[in-house]
Design a protein around this motif. Structure first.
Motif, short mmCIF file in Angstrom:
data_model
loop_
_atom_site.label_atom_id
_atom_site.label_comp_id
_atom_site.label_asym_id
_atom_site.label_seq_id
_atom_site.Cartn_x
_atom_site.Cartn_y
_atom_site.Cartn_z
N PHE A 108 0.84 -1.18 0.00
CA PHE A 108 0.00 0.00 0.00
C PHE A 108 0.89 1.24 0.00
N PRO A 109 0.88 2.00 -1.09
CA PRO A 109 1.76 3.17 -1.18
C PRO A 109 1.40 4.22 -0.13
N ASN A 110 2.42 4.81 0.48
CA ASN A 110 2.15 5.85 1.48
C ASN A 110 3.24 6.92 1.50
N ALA A 111 3.75 7.26 0.32
CA ALA A 111 4.75 8.33 0.24
C ALA A 111 4.11 9.64 0.70
N LYS A 112 4.88 10.41 1.43
CA LYS A 112 4.36 11.68 1.95
C LYS A 112 4.70 12.82 0.99
#
Length: 271
Positions: free
Chosen positions: A267-271
């Motif tokens: 699950f992508p979660n780049a800020k």
């Protein structure tokens, strides 16, 4: 005679240009040190062609445990690093081996084991309780024992459970996640695994997923931009493109689109 010499010179020059272009093309790759979970799950097979098509850069993956990946990068034998031990990654930056660390994606860890669940962990209220029950019953447990991100997380959880795992029931294998799952299936033992490798695993035999959902099982992955000062010979410009693509809209979508059996594994979660 002069005409012949000119033709020969032109031919040699053209050959040299072709050879130089070939060398440049062959150099358009980076070496990525990463984890066995990203490789075994099939994630790289799914997303790397998209990155290469967008940039022309090939990514050659060395899939090892996180501890080994750190060591490879520390020696300057990899251009980029994608691993899952946030504390270790932050220390790697603090020690000067990398200049930046970015969140990329997450999934979670789970405990799998024999379907008859001899330790009775199915109804445990926490992962610490589940580990304590396995230790109390001395049910066979297969540990990676390889200083990987998964192994580091497992050892922290034993500590949280107040247990020092030792004895014949606890087997440290020194192997990757796939081989560890195979061994656990053969032994009919419990083991601790990332969900992505478990879902992609094709030889469960009598193993089944027995415990999940505790917040302590959160599994974050990070990309590190390695230090040019430490290792000026690395392909920093190419590695930066990979690092930035992973957290870009295109890279994050490629990660989200990767599924096995219809199930999203990262699950992508780049800020």
């Amino acid at each position: 005679m002069k005409k012949t010499t000119s033709l020969i010179t032109a031919s040699v020059y053209a050959t040299a240009l072709t050879f130089s272009a070939s060398l440049l093309a062959d150099d358009d790759f980076i070496t990525l040190a990463s984890t066995t979970s990203t490789e075994n799950s099939g994630l790289f097979d799914a997303i790397l062609p998209t990155f290469t098509e967008a940039t022309g850069i090939d990514v050659r993956v060395v899939a090892v445990g996180t501890g080994q990946a750190f060591e490879i990068a520390r020696r300057g034998d990899a251009d980029s690093l994608l691993v899952h031990d946030t504390a270790g990654e932050e220390q790697f930056v603090a020690d000067g081996y990398a200049t930046e660390r970015l969140d990329v994606m997450y999934n979670d860890f789970v405990i799998v084991g024999p379907s008859d669940d001899p330790a009775g962990i199915r109804e445990s209220e926490s992962v610490a309780d589940a580990f304590a029950l396995i230790a109390e019953s001395e049910s066979p447990f297969a540990s990676r024992g390889d200083d990987s991100g998964t192994n580091r997380a497992e050892l922290r959880l034993w500590e949280d459970a107040g247990v020092t795992p030792q004895g014949e029931w606890y087997r440290e294998l020194g192997s990757g996640m796939g081989p560890t799952l195979n061994t656990a299936a053969g032994m009919n033992a419990y083991t601790f695994t990332d969900r992505a490798t478990w879902v992609a695993f094709e030889n469960p035999q009598d193993l089944t997923l027995l415990f999940e959902g505790d917040e302590a099982l959160f599994n974050q992955y990070g990309s590190l931009l390695l230090s040019e000062e430490q290792h000026p010979h690395l392909k920093h410009a190419l590695a930066a493109q990979w690092h930035e693509w992973l957290v870009s809209e295109e890279g994050q979508q490629a990660i989200a689109d990767f599924k096995v059996g219809g199930q999203q594994l990262f699950f992508p979660n780049a800020k």
